[in-house]
Design a protein around this motif. Structure first.
Motif, mmCIF file in Angstrom:
data_model
loop_
_atom_site.group_PDB
_atom_site.id
_atom_site.type_symbol
_atom_site.label_atom_id
_atom_site.label_comp_id
_atom_site.label_asym_id
_atom_site.label_seq_id
_atom_site.Cartn_x
_atom_site.Cartn_y
_atom_site.Cartn_z
ATOM 1 N N UNK A 261 0.808 -1.213 0.000
ATOM 2 C CA UNK A 261 0.000 0.000 0.000
ATOM 3 C C UNK A 261 0.845 1.269 0.000
ATOM 4 N N UNK A 262 1.994 1.225 0.675
ATOM 5 C CA UNK A 262 2.821 2.432 0.753
ATOM 6 C C UNK A 262 3.258 2.878 -0.636
ATOM 7 N N UNK A 263 3.704 1.924 -1.446
ATOM 8 C CA UNK A 263 4.110 2.259 -2.812
ATOM 9 C C UNK A 263 2.919 2.710 -3.661
ATOM 10 N N UNK A 264 1.785 2.003 -3.496
ATOM 11 C CA UNK A 264 0.610 2.336 -4.309
ATOM 12 C C UNK A 264 0.111 3.747 -4.003
ATOM 13 N N UNK A 265 0.185 4.160 -2.733
ATOM 14 C CA UNK A 265 -0.235 5.511 -2.375
ATOM 15 C C UNK A 265 0.780 6.552 -2.829
ATOM 16 N N UNK A 266 2.068 6.242 -2.655
ATOM 17 C CA UNK A 266 3.115 7.247 -2.878
ATOM 18 C C UNK A 266 3.351 7.546 -4.347
ATOM 19 N N UNK A 267 3.375 6.525 -5.187
ATOM 20 C CA UNK A 267 3.834 6.719 -6.564
ATOM 21 C C UNK A 267 2.975 7.678 -7.379
ATOM 22 N N UNK A 268 1.640 7.692 -7.268
ATOM 23 C CA UNK A 268 0.899 8.719 -8.024
ATOM 24 C C UNK A 268 1.327 10.142 -7.665
ATOM 25 N N UNK A 269 1.573 10.403 -6.371
ATOM 26 C CA UNK A 269 2.064 11.725 -5.967
ATOM 27 C C UNK A 269 3.441 12.004 -6.568
ATOM 28 N N UNK A 270 4.295 10.990 -6.577
ATOM 29 C CA UNK A 270 5.656 11.161 -7.098
ATOM 30 C C UNK A 270 5.622 11.427 -8.600
ATOM 31 N N UNK A 308 5.489 -3.050 -18.783
ATOM 32 C CA UNK A 308 5.387 -2.958 -17.327
ATOM 33 C C UNK A 308 6.761 -2.849 -16.684
ATOM 34 N N UNK A 309 6.717 -2.392 -15.430
ATOM 35 C CA UNK A 309 7.898 -2.229 -14.579
ATOM 36 C C UNK A 309 7.576 -2.877 -13.237
ATOM 37 N N UNK A 310 8.552 -3.549 -12.632
ATOM 38 C CA UNK A 310 8.355 -4.196 -11.333
ATOM 39 C C UNK A 310 9.202 -3.496 -10.280
ATOM 40 N N UNK A 311 8.561 -3.114 -9.162
ATOM 41 C CA UNK A 311 9.230 -2.435 -8.052
ATOM 42 C C UNK A 311 9.124 -3.324 -6.827
ATOM 43 N N UNK A 312 10.268 -3.740 -6.242
ATOM 44 C CA UNK A 312 10.203 -4.634 -5.088
ATOM 45 C C UNK A 312 11.361 -4.380 -4.136
ATOM 46 N N UNK A 341 17.286 -1.244 1.706
ATOM 47 C CA UNK A 341 16.654 -2.545 1.952
ATOM 48 C C UNK A 341 15.180 -2.596 1.537
ATOM 49 N N UNK A 342 14.514 -1.404 1.451
ATOM 50 C CA UNK A 342 13.099 -1.431 1.086
ATOM 51 C C UNK A 342 12.660 -0.059 0.572
ATOM 52 N N UNK A 343 11.411 0.023 0.124
ATOM 53 C CA UNK A 343 10.859 1.249 -0.445
ATOM 54 C C UNK A 343 10.872 2.379 0.569
ATOM 55 N N UNK A 370 12.284 17.406 -4.166
ATOM 56 C CA UNK A 370 12.188 16.628 -2.938
ATOM 57 C C UNK A 370 12.036 15.132 -3.199
ATOM 58 N N UNK A 371 11.948 14.740 -4.443
ATOM 59 C CA UNK A 371 11.775 13.324 -4.776
ATOM 60 C C UNK A 371 13.138 12.640 -4.769
ATOM 61 N N UNK A 372 13.330 11.624 -3.939
ATOM 62 C CA UNK A 372 14.621 10.916 -3.909
ATOM 63 C C UNK A 372 14.951 10.300 -5.274
ATOM 64 N N UNK A 373 16.222 10.225 -5.582
ATOM 65 C CA UNK A 373 16.639 9.735 -6.897
ATOM 66 C C UNK A 373 16.137 8.328 -7.225
ATOM 67 N N UNK A 374 16.154 7.383 -6.264
ATOM 68 C CA UNK A 374 15.650 6.046 -6.619
ATOM 69 C C UNK A 374 14.182 6.051 -7.052
ATOM 70 N N UNK A 375 13.388 6.935 -6.453
ATOM 71 C CA UNK A 375 11.979 7.003 -6.827
ATOM 72 C C UNK A 375 11.793 7.763 -8.137
ATOM 73 N N UNK A 376 12.614 8.770 -8.364
ATOM 74 C CA UNK A 376 12.576 9.456 -9.656
ATOM 75 C C UNK A 376 12.937 8.502 -10.788
ATOM 76 N N UNK A 377 13.798 7.522 -10.485
ATOM 77 C CA UNK A 377 14.173 6.524 -11.487
ATOM 78 C C UNK A 377 12.962 5.667 -11.884
ATOM 79 N N UNK A 378 12.087 5.370 -10.935
ATOM 80 C CA UNK A 378 10.860 4.616 -11.244
ATOM 81 C C UNK A 378 10.033 5.386 -12.265
ATOM 82 N N UNK A 379 9.894 6.686 -12.057
ATOM 83 C CA UNK A 379 9.116 7.509 -13.006
ATOM 84 C C UNK A 379 9.791 7.519 -14.365
ATOM 85 N N UNK A 380 11.107 7.726 -14.368
ATOM 86 C CA UNK A 380 11.823 7.805 -15.652
ATOM 87 C C UNK A 380 11.680 6.507 -16.446
#
Length: 385
Positions: A261-270, A308-312, A341-343, A370-380
């Motif tokens: 749920x944390x990823x599902x909530x966060x990623x649309x905002x990111x 698709x992309x997989x985030x784990x 170690x985790x999201x 303010x978006x951390x680089x690892x999460x910006x990489x998911x968007x890219x």
């Protein structure tokens, strides 16, 4: 008639407007999905013409021959049925009066009021009788449900039911109810073929029923999954853990698969912080209900050719390493992002209590910087799929 053979097992179409020449195997339930203009409605029209023989608008393509054929199963066995229209306009194929399955064709544009052109089937006839002379949206929706209910109750068999957008005018709860009714109707010895935009009418556990039509350069392509993609045990697991909301991935242009749920909530905002609206761009962010479900879902998306992309997370231990390897094998080369170690650590969420609330506080109004680089990489990576 309970159970038994499927009335129409195969459709072959040549010269149908907007649809490539194709052959599609049809089961007891078949769902056509795809973008606007991809040919979903045209295929329903073609089936209706094959079974009922009524002229249907929009099938011709210039001066080319139009031909629709199918394998029809009756008590005497399976036989080939053809209908054709020559370039000169001559009607060829099955003569009138042939013993063909009853066929109800419920078109979206015609369901709001009589007179309805519904074909030779009993479901359509009952729906038409249930519509008052002047109808409302609610009456039209109720008439469809009532007609299928009554046919199920009386054990009607041997009919082909074609529906364009069965979800029209129905609440989400009523959509799920109608989907269940259609399954009962099909399992009672009938066949249901429909086009839909609604996740309530597709099911990962019955993935082989989905026919996805995509517009690509050079025309439309047809995608579907292999019935053997999931074992019986995997079907049960995915049915228990994969609800209809998650089924929106089958309609998406791109999919991001996440664990929780944390990823599902966060990623649309990111995504929005970085200038991309997932909904506007046809991106589905789907929580798969546990890390072990990634390989199952990835197999389905690969066969439907949905990027698709997989985030784990990087869990510990030998079993986790084996699962990580299984995820990468199942993706078939699709990009993966593994957080160490985790999201939560990658997102800078330190508190372990109320992770979802803390994620909302962290990203709901975040600025791009303010978006951390690892999460910006998911968007890219997602945008570049």
């Amino acid at each position: 008639m309970s159970g038994g053979a499927v009335p129409l097992t195969r459709l072959e179409a040549v010269g149908v407007a907007g649809v490539p020449d194709l052959t599609i195997e049809l089961g007891r339930m078949t769902a056509f999905i795809g973008t606007r203009g991809s040919g979903k409605s045209q295929l329903l029209v073609a089936i209706s013409w094959l079974l009922d023989g009524r002229p249907m608008p929009g099938l011709r393509t210039g001066a080319s021959e139009l031909r629709v054929a199918g394998d029809v199963t009756r008590l005497a066995g399976t036989r080939r049925v053809n209908r054709a229209l020559s370039a000169s306009g001559e009607v060829l194929g099955v003569p009138p009066g042939e013993d063909l399955p009853r066929c109800s064709f419920l078109r979206a544009a015609e369901r709001l009021g009589p007179p309805m052109e519904v074909g030779s089937g009993e479901v359509g006839a009952r729906m038409a009788r249930g519509m008052p002379a002047r109808t409302t949206d609610a009456a039209a929706a109720d008439a469809l449900i009532d007609a299928v209910e009554s046919c199920c109750r009386e054990g009607l068999g041997g009919e082909v039911l074609l529906i364009e957008e069965p979800e029209l005018l129905l609440t989400p709860q009523a959509q799920r109810y109608l989907y269940g009714l259609l399954r009962r109707f099909a399992e009672g010895g009938n066949q249901v073929v429909y086009s839909t935009w609604a996740p309530a009418f597709v099911d990962a556990a019955h993935h082989e029923e989905i026919v996805r039509l995509d517009l690509r350069q050079g025309g439309m392509v047809v995608r579907r999954t292999d019935p053997g993609t999931l074992s019986d045990a995997e079907r049960v697991r995915i049915q228990a853990e994969f609800d209809h909301e998650r089924s929106e991935m089958f309609f998406a242009q791109k999919v991001v698969l996440v664990e929780g749920q944390t990823e599902r909530l966060s990623l649309p905002f990111i995504f929005r912080a970085m200038g991309h609206d997932p909904d506007a761009e046809g991106i589905a962010i789907v929580e798969v209900g546990g890390k072990g479900n990634f390989p199952l879902v990835a197999r389905l998306l690969r066969q439907l050719a949905i990027p698709f992309l997989v985030v784990f997370d990087a869990d510990h231990g030998a079993s986790s390493a084996e699962l990580d390897a299984a995820i990468r094998r199942a993706t078939g080369g699709a990009p993966t992002v593994r957080f160490q170690p985790d999201f939560e650590a990658a997102a800078g969420i330190r508190a372990r209590d109320d992770k979802v609330l803390n994620a909302w506080r962290r990203f709901a109004n975040a600025a791009p910087e303010a978006i951390p680089k690892p999460l910006a990489e998911v968007v890219r990576l997602t945008v570049g799929l």
